[in-house]
Scaffold this motif. Structure first.
Motif, mmCIF file in Angstrom:
data_model
loop_
_atom_site.group_PDB
_atom_site.id
_atom_site.type_symbol
_atom_site.label_atom_id
_atom_site.label_comp_id
_atom_site.label_asym_id
_atom_site.label_seq_id
_atom_site.Cartn_x
_atom_site.Cartn_y
_atom_site.Cartn_z
ATOM 1 N N ALA A 157 10.242 20.021 -20.450
ATOM 2 C CA ALA A 157 8.468 20.062 -19.925
ATOM 3 C C ALA A 157 8.380 18.679 -20.145
ATOM 4 C CB ALA A 157 8.182 21.030 -20.233
ATOM 5 N N GLU A 158 9.525 18.620 -21.065
ATOM 6 C CA GLU A 158 8.488 16.173 -21.817
ATOM 7 C C GLU A 158 10.112 15.858 -21.103
ATOM 8 O OE1 GLU A 158 10.003 16.700 -25.149
ATOM 9 O OE2 GLU A 158 8.045 17.341 -26.601
ATOM 10 N N GLN A 159 11.064 16.215 -19.866
ATOM 11 C CA GLN A 159 11.788 15.335 -19.223
ATOM 12 C C GLN A 159 11.158 15.530 -17.727
ATOM 13 O OE1 GLN A 159 13.044 13.817 -20.723
ATOM 14 N NE2 GLN A 159 13.028 15.673 -22.665
ATOM 15 N N GLY A 160 9.789 16.440 -18.054
ATOM 16 C CA GLY A 160 9.511 15.967 -16.434
ATOM 17 C C GLY A 160 9.440 17.359 -15.757
ATOM 18 N N TRP A 161 10.013 18.194 -15.922
ATOM 19 C CA TRP A 161 10.775 19.503 -14.768
ATOM 20 C C TRP A 161 9.370 21.252 -15.003
ATOM 21 C CZ3 TRP A 161 14.950 21.367 -13.111
ATOM 22 C CH2 TRP A 161 16.215 20.386 -12.536
ATOM 23 N N ALA A 162 8.972 21.651 -13.669
ATOM 24 C CA ALA A 162 8.101 22.389 -13.677
ATOM 25 C C ALA A 162 9.075 23.654 -14.491
ATOM 26 C CB ALA A 162 8.088 22.911 -11.971
ATOM 27 N N VAL A 163 8.480 24.233 -15.948
ATOM 28 C CA VAL A 163 9.375 25.853 -16.704
ATOM 29 C C VAL A 163 8.699 26.010 -16.524
ATOM 30 C CG1 VAL A 163 10.709 25.735 -18.350
ATOM 31 C CG2 VAL A 163 9.798 23.345 -17.856
ATOM 32 N N THR A 164 9.384 27.564 -16.192
ATOM 33 C CA THR A 164 9.559 28.913 -16.031
ATOM 34 C C THR A 164 9.747 29.664 -17.630
ATOM 35 O OG1 THR A 164 9.240 29.044 -14.169
ATOM 36 C CG2 THR A 164 8.973 31.319 -15.835
ATOM 37 N N ALA A 165 9.190 29.958 -18.538
ATOM 38 C CA ALA A 165 10.044 30.187 -19.547
ATOM 39 C C ALA A 165 9.713 31.421 -20.072
ATOM 40 C CB ALA A 165 9.415 29.649 -21.177
ATOM 41 N N ALA A 166 11.465 32.345 -19.964
ATOM 42 C CA ALA A 166 11.041 33.858 -20.056
ATOM 43 C C ALA A 166 11.698 34.359 -21.232
ATOM 44 C CB ALA A 166 11.126 34.583 -18.742
ATOM 45 N N ASP A 167 11.055 35.497 -21.697
ATOM 46 C CA ASP A 167 11.969 36.590 -23.013
ATOM 47 C C ASP A 167 11.417 36.837 -23.229
ATOM 48 O OD1 ASP A 167 13.448 34.293 -25.776
ATOM 49 O OD2 ASP A 167 12.164 36.342 -26.247
ATOM 50 N N ALA A 223 20.907 15.287 -17.526
ATOM 51 C CA ALA A 223 20.851 14.725 -17.110
ATOM 52 C C ALA A 223 21.115 14.204 -16.352
ATOM 53 C CB ALA A 223 21.453 13.119 -18.021
ATOM 54 N N HIS A 224 22.108 14.510 -15.597
ATOM 55 C CA HIS A 224 22.444 13.898 -14.068
ATOM 56 C C HIS A 224 21.585 14.274 -12.669
ATOM 57 C CE1 HIS A 224 24.610 16.881 -13.920
ATOM 58 N NE2 HIS A 224 24.683 16.767 -12.707
ATOM 59 N N LEU A 225 20.574 15.754 -12.946
ATOM 60 C CA LEU A 225 19.630 16.125 -11.871
ATOM 61 C C LEU A 225 18.521 15.713 -11.669
ATOM 62 C CD1 LEU A 225 21.403 19.697 -13.464
ATOM 63 C CD2 LEU A 225 22.131 18.997 -11.960
ATOM 64 N N HIS A 226 18.229 16.176 -10.101
ATOM 65 C CA HIS A 226 16.896 15.665 -9.918
ATOM 66 C C HIS A 226 15.725 16.762 -10.089
ATOM 67 C CE1 HIS A 226 18.028 12.204 -7.534
ATOM 68 N NE2 HIS A 226 19.172 13.260 -6.779
ATOM 69 N N VAL A 227 14.793 16.184 -11.329
ATOM 70 C CA VAL A 227 13.865 17.108 -11.899
ATOM 71 C C VAL A 227 12.823 17.861 -10.562
ATOM 72 C CG1 VAL A 227 11.732 17.002 -12.573
ATOM 73 C CG2 VAL A 227 12.657 15.015 -13.884
ATOM 74 N N GLY A 228 13.157 18.954 -10.974
ATOM 75 C CA GLY A 228 12.898 20.586 -10.507
ATOM 76 C C GLY A 228 11.859 21.435 -11.012
ATOM 77 N N THR A 229 11.930 22.490 -10.590
ATOM 78 C CA THR A 229 11.675 23.618 -11.084
ATOM 79 C C THR A 229 12.644 23.814 -12.503
ATOM 80 O OG1 THR A 229 12.702 25.318 -9.005
ATOM 81 C CG2 THR A 229 10.126 24.485 -9.351
ATOM 82 N N VAL A 230 12.523 24.638 -12.835
ATOM 83 C CA VAL A 230 13.635 24.908 -14.002
ATOM 84 C C VAL A 230 13.016 27.092 -14.859
ATOM 85 C CG1 VAL A 230 12.623 24.053 -15.728
ATOM 86 C CG2 VAL A 230 15.334 24.784 -15.569
ATOM 87 N N LEU A 231 14.068 27.477 -14.501
ATOM 88 C CA LEU A 231 13.848 29.449 -15.802
ATOM 89 C C LEU A 231 14.273 28.830 -16.771
ATOM 90 C CD1 LEU A 231 12.643 31.777 -16.196
ATOM 91 C CD2 LEU A 231 14.949 32.407 -14.278
ATOM 92 N N ASP A 232 13.479 28.654 -17.354
ATOM 93 C CA ASP A 232 14.585 29.394 -19.221
ATOM 94 C C ASP A 232 14.868 30.312 -19.582
ATOM 95 O OD1 ASP A 232 15.378 29.061 -21.750
ATOM 96 O OD2 ASP A 232 13.956 27.543 -22.814
ATOM 97 N N ALA A 233 16.223 31.141 -18.952
ATOM 98 C CA ALA A 233 16.221 32.627 -19.242
ATOM 99 C C ALA A 233 16.365 33.145 -20.818
ATOM 100 C CB ALA A 233 17.231 33.440 -18.804
ATOM 101 N N GLY A 234 15.839 33.386 -21.369
ATOM 102 C CA GLY A 234 15.528 33.794 -22.575
ATOM 103 C C GLY A 234 15.438 32.535 -23.817
ATOM 104 N N CYS A 235 13.901 32.039 -23.352
ATOM 105 C CA CYS A 235 13.531 30.468 -24.330
ATOM 106 C C CYS A 235 13.382 30.985 -25.713
ATOM 107 C CB CYS A 235 12.367 30.070 -23.750
ATOM 108 S SG CYS A 235 10.493 31.438 -23.835
ATOM 109 N N GLY A 236 13.394 32.251 -26.962
ATOM 110 C CA GLY A 236 13.106 32.032 -27.348
ATOM 111 C C GLY A 236 12.153 31.551 -27.804
#
Length: 207
Positions: free
Chosen positions: A57-67, A35-48
């Motif tokens: 993504a809804e919070q504004g992050w640029a998401v890489t979703a890997a599975d 909640a306190h982090l500045h929005v940027g790029t994020v990797l969801d490792a094992g996104c299911g």
């Protein structure tokens, strides 16, 4: 040790459970710890099936979703398109235990992901993908607590970790541990209560 390979995960996600039944709410640790982090790029490792990826993504992050599972990713993409967030997520079908992304992210998160190399080697691996100044959030199954059969698969030793084991990875000058704790919660897949004992670690990469 269970072989958490592509065949295993395709089998798990192809069991026939409806998306509605297996779609739990977004992981509460993710919402609290980022909640306190500045929005940027994020990797969801094992996104299911993409529950956390979609929320990010809804919070504004640029998401890489890997599975590793094409079946899971297909369902995840359908969810994202339905929610109107498909253009904010880059879906990648890969094996986390072998992937060499050749880039880093401001935030790397993993929620109950299991690979053939075991939990601590996995966490060490994905930690190398965090950019300097970035954050790693690990949510795992606490060692010694077997998953309830109603949730879809059990958790042998190779798929669990201890708080001490995880935090030991980050007791170096390169990292600062910001959160480290265990917690018990109840979830309701298919409407039936399942108690989970979790281990949560958030670490900040200093250099």
């Amino acid at each position: 040790m269970t072989e958490f390979d592509k065949e295993y995960w395709e089998g798990q996600w192809s069991l026939g459970t409806s998306g509605r039944d297996r779609a739990l709410p977004v992981n509460p640790y993710l919402t609290a710890e980022t909640a306190h982090l500045h929005v940027g790029t994020v990797l969801d490792a094992g996104c299911g099936i993409g529950i956390e990826s979609l929320w990010l993504a809804e919070q504004g992050w640029a998401v890489t979703a890997a599975d590793i599972s094409a079946t899971a990713l297909a369902e995840a993409q359908a969810r994202a398109v339905s929610a109107g967030a498909g253009e904010h997520i880059d879906w990648v079908e890969i094996d986390l235990s072998r992937w060499e992304p050749r880039r880093t992210w401001d935030l790397v998160v993993t929620n109950y992901a299991h690979t053939q190399i075991g939990q601590l080697p996995l966490y060490r691996r994905i930690a190398s993908w965090v950019a300097p100044g970035g954050t790693l959030l690990i949510v795992g199954h606490l060692h010694g607590q077997h998953h309830d059969a109603h949730h879809g698969h059990d958790h042998p030793e190779g798929a669990t970790a201890t708080l001490e084991g995880i935090t030991h990875l980050f007791r170096t000058p390169e990292w600062r541990i910001d959160s480290a704790y265990e917690n018990t919660r109840t979830v309701y897949p298919s409407g039936s209560p399942v108690k989970l004992r979790d281990v949560i670690v958030r670490a900040h990469r200093l250099t």
